[in-house]
Design a protein around this motif. Structure first.
Motif, PDB file in Angstrom:
ATOM      1  N   PRO A 272      94.406  23.356  41.659  1.00 50.92           N
ATOM      2  CA  PRO A 272      95.024  24.189  43.074  1.00 50.92           C
ATOM      3  C   PRO A 272      94.577  25.707  42.776  1.00 50.92           C
ATOM      4  O   PRO A 272      94.171  26.474  43.619  1.00 50.92           O
ATOM      5  N   GLN A 273      94.280  26.265  41.331  1.00 51.71           N
ATOM      6  CA  GLN A 273      93.466  27.398  41.149  1.00 51.71           C
ATOM      7  C   GLN A 273      92.342  27.731  41.916  1.00 51.71           C
ATOM      8  O   GLN A 273      92.018  28.856  42.059  1.00 51.71           O
ATOM      9  N   LEU A 274      91.475  26.484  42.181  1.00 50.12           N
ATOM     10  CA  LEU A 274      90.220  26.810  42.765  1.00 50.12           C
ATOM     11  C   LEU A 274      90.316  27.491  44.078  1.00 50.12           C
ATOM     12  O   LEU A 274      89.331  28.101  44.576  1.00 50.12           O
ATOM     13  N   MET A 275      91.581  27.215  44.686  1.00 50.30           N
ATOM     14  CA  MET A 275      91.651  27.907  45.942  1.00 50.30           C
ATOM     15  C   MET A 275      91.778  29.304  45.941  1.00 50.30           C
ATOM     16  O   MET A 275      91.040  30.001  46.752  1.00 50.30           O
ATOM     17  N   MET A 276      92.452  29.914  44.994  1.00 50.18           N
ATOM     18  CA  MET A 276      92.402  31.265  44.781  1.00 50.18           C
ATOM     19  C   MET A 276      91.100  31.822  44.300  1.00 50.18           C
ATOM     20  O   MET A 276      90.669  32.984  44.515  1.00 50.18           O
ATOM     21  N   ALA A 277      90.373  30.923  43.615  1.00 53.69           N
ATOM     22  CA  ALA A 277      88.973  31.395  42.975  1.00 53.69           C
ATOM     23  C   ALA A 277      88.172  31.862  44.436  1.00 53.69           C
ATOM     24  O   ALA A 277      87.528  32.713  44.217  1.00 53.69           O
TER      25      ALA A 277
ATOM     26  N   LEU B 292     101.241  29.726  38.938  1.00 56.82           N
ATOM     27  CA  LEU B 292     101.982  30.220  39.994  1.00 56.82           C
ATOM     28  C   LEU B 292     101.521  29.568  41.540  1.00 56.82           C
ATOM     29  O   LEU B 292     102.650  29.247  42.242  1.00 56.82           O
ATOM     30  N   LEU B 293     100.255  28.992  41.548  1.00 53.77           N
ATOM     31  CA  LEU B 293     100.005  28.352  43.015  1.00 53.77           C
ATOM     32  C   LEU B 293     100.748  26.798  42.922  1.00 53.77           C
ATOM     33  O   LEU B 293     101.355  26.481  43.965  1.00 53.77           O
ATOM     34  N   GLN B 294     101.026  26.257  41.807  1.00 57.08           N
ATOM     35  CA  GLN B 294     102.012  24.984  41.790  1.00 57.08           C
ATOM     36  C   GLN B 294     103.429  25.515  42.190  1.00 57.08           C
ATOM     37  O   GLN B 294     103.958  24.875  43.252  1.00 57.08           O
ATOM     38  N   SER B 295     104.079  26.337  41.703  1.00 59.73           N
ATOM     39  CA  SER B 295     105.251  26.948  41.960  1.00 59.73           C
ATOM     40  C   SER B 295     105.300  27.308  43.543  1.00 59.73           C
ATOM     41  O   SER B 295     106.280  27.258  44.045  1.00 59.73           O
ATOM     42  N   TYR B 296     104.214  28.044  43.959  1.00 65.92           N
ATOM     43  CA  TYR B 296     103.986  28.706  45.385  1.00 65.92           C
ATOM     44  C   TYR B 296     104.268  27.496  46.397  1.00 65.92           C
ATOM     45  O   TYR B 296     104.977  27.366  47.456  1.00 65.92           O
ATOM     46  N   TYR B 297     103.617  26.498  46.066  1.00 65.66           N
ATOM     47  CA  TYR B 297     103.541  25.220  46.865  1.00 65.66           C
ATOM     48  C   TYR B 297     105.127  24.705  46.888  1.00 65.66           C
ATOM     49  O   TYR B 297     105.345  24.192  48.127  1.00 65.66           O
ATOM     50  N   THR B 298     105.779  24.579  45.958  1.00 68.16           N
ATOM     51  CA  THR B 298     107.139  24.057  45.899  1.00 68.16           C
ATOM     52  C   THR B 298     108.030  25.025  46.277  1.00 68.16           C
ATOM     53  O   THR B 298     109.354  24.973  46.319  1.00 68.16           O
TER      54      THR B 298
END
Length: 440
Positions: free
Chosen positions: A218-223, A410-416
């Motif tokens: 999921p970090q690739l989305m931010m990259a 953070l992106l994992q937590s953001y999704y939930t």
């Protein structure tokens, strides 16, 4: 960042590829440099008598390529035995990418560094060099073989300190058959992406593969979203962040495409990692996947007939901001403290062997990085490179140590919905500031 120079070098790399077919002493002591090259006497050593036994500890961060490197290192062992009468045992360790960096840094800090190890050229080289973890490889046989601009990406303090493996031009992956059947072109704006998503949903096809079991995915989305926003709207943002003069709040538009992806993805993403994601995407369970072409081998293993493309991720309604990410990522380094440094250097040089390396890089489906790499590149490489030739590309951002890892969590937590955008911004601002303060 010297953006003009970096951009020029990066464009030279990709255009060159297109026309031709991403506790030591910092290398400053006399023990580095010219004397680190395997001695001529070693090359001419007698093969008579008992073989010298040497164990090399090799640490690599991509377990999906274990079979390929196991095979290649067997070839190296045979070559070393035949030519130098050295019986090499390669102790290869390939941990999960999520844990690899932490494991490696812990060992280096405790003076237990592997002889040869992978690192990220953009993110890790400056810090590892300053800590004395990298040998100067400038005089090694592989260096003149590199494309000039590739060599620059692994050069620090005027020294070549790593061998580049993955030279990347990447964006998200898309299923060409699904796009063709529905008359969809790779979206160039957020509105285009919404229209494509609407078509896919109407056809009963999930727009995005979500595979959040491994946080680096999921970090690739931010990259991609951060790279697009920064390069098109805030070119001095990284410099300002390093000075404490900016915030993630300045680039909060990164969440526009991230929210769109998360709202239109496959179910149960935390049960899916890179391997299962490759299989799902290869079998048409989703039309797009925010992943890089480094997954090509896994995708085609799951479905050899799969046709996928690489396209830049839209981040706004300005088509000029939709750009491909360019980087040299995974690279190979040698510890200055290796007890078998000559053999470690032989191994690194063999990775760009004139006769054997093209087959390895072709099998890994990596872009060519050296002049002897004459194999045909793949359709997705050509497609990504076409955006570069149009000037629609930016150099991968260099972020402080720890920021990417924190973003992933953070992106994992953001999704939930475990963190809000405001909490996300506040945490990353603090992580960045702490890293700068610590000199990372």
């Amino acid at each position: 960042m010297k953006k003009a120079l970096n951009t020029a070098m990066t464009l030279m790399l990709v255009l060159g590829i297109v026309s031709g077919c991403s506790s030591g002493s910092n290398g400053n002591t006399p023990s580095e440099g010219a004397s680190s090259k395997p001695a001529e006497s070693a090359a001419a050593a007698s093969t008579e008598g008992p073989a010298q036994k040497v164990e090399l500890k090799v640490f690599m961060s991509f377990p999906r390529f274990k079979d390929q490197f196991d095979k290649y290192f067997e070839q190296f062992k045979a070559k070393e035995l035949a030519e130098k009468n050295i019986d090499v045992t390669v102790k290869l360790e390939m941990p999960n990418p999520d844990q690899a960096k932490q494991i490696l840094e812990t060992r280096m800090a405790s003076n237990d560094a592997p002889d040869v190890f992978t690192l990220h050229a953009i993110a890790d080289v400056p810090r590892y060099y300053k800590a004395g973890y990298l040998s100067d490889l400038s005089d090694q046989d592989f260096v003149p073989k590199l494309y000039d601009s590739v060599r620059q990406t692994v050069t620090y303090d005027d020294k070549v300190v790593a061998l580049p493996l993955e030279s990347l031009s990447w964006g998200y992956l898309y299923n060409k058959q699904i796009f063709s059947e529905l008359g969809i072109q790779p979206p160039q704006t957020l509105d285009d992406m919404q229209a494509a998503i609407d078509k896919l949903n109407a056809a009963g096809i999930k727009p995005f593969e979500l595979s959040f079991q491994e946080s680096w995915i999921p970090q690739l989305m931010m990259a991609l979203s951060l790279g697009g926003i920064v390069s098109s709207e805030h070119p001095d943002w990284v410099e300002k962040m390093n000075k404490g003069e900016a915030s993630y709040a300045d680039v909060k538009d990164v969440f526009n495409i991230i929210d769109l992806i998360m709202a239109n993805g496959t179910d149960k993403p935390f049960e899916v990692g890179s391997a299962a994601g490759s299989t799902d995407f290869a079998n048409g369970k989703a039309a797009m996947w925010v992943q890089g072409p480094w997954q090509a081998e896994s995708i085609l293993k799951a479905n050899p007939d799969m046709e996928f493309g690489v396209a830049p991720l839209p981040v706004s309604n300005d088509p000029a901001a939709t750009q491909i990410n360019l980087a040299t990522s995974t690279s190979l380094a040698v510890s200055p403290n290796s007890k078998n440094k000559d053999v470690a250097l032989d191994l690194v040089n063999y990775v760009l062997d004139d006769q054997d390396s093209s087959a390895l890089f072709e099998e890994l489906k990596f872009n060519p990085v050296a002049k002897q790499h004459t194999y045909n590149t793949y359709p997705w490489v050509t497609e990504a490179s076409s955006y570069v030739s149009e000037g629609k590309a930016y150099l991968d951002l260099s972020l402080p140590n720890g920021v990417t890892d924190e973003t992933a969590k953070l992106l994992q937590s953001y999704y939930t919905k475990g963190v809000t955008q405001e909490e996300f911004v506040k945490t990353l601002d603090k992580t960045w500031a702490n890293a700068v303060k610590a000199g990372n």
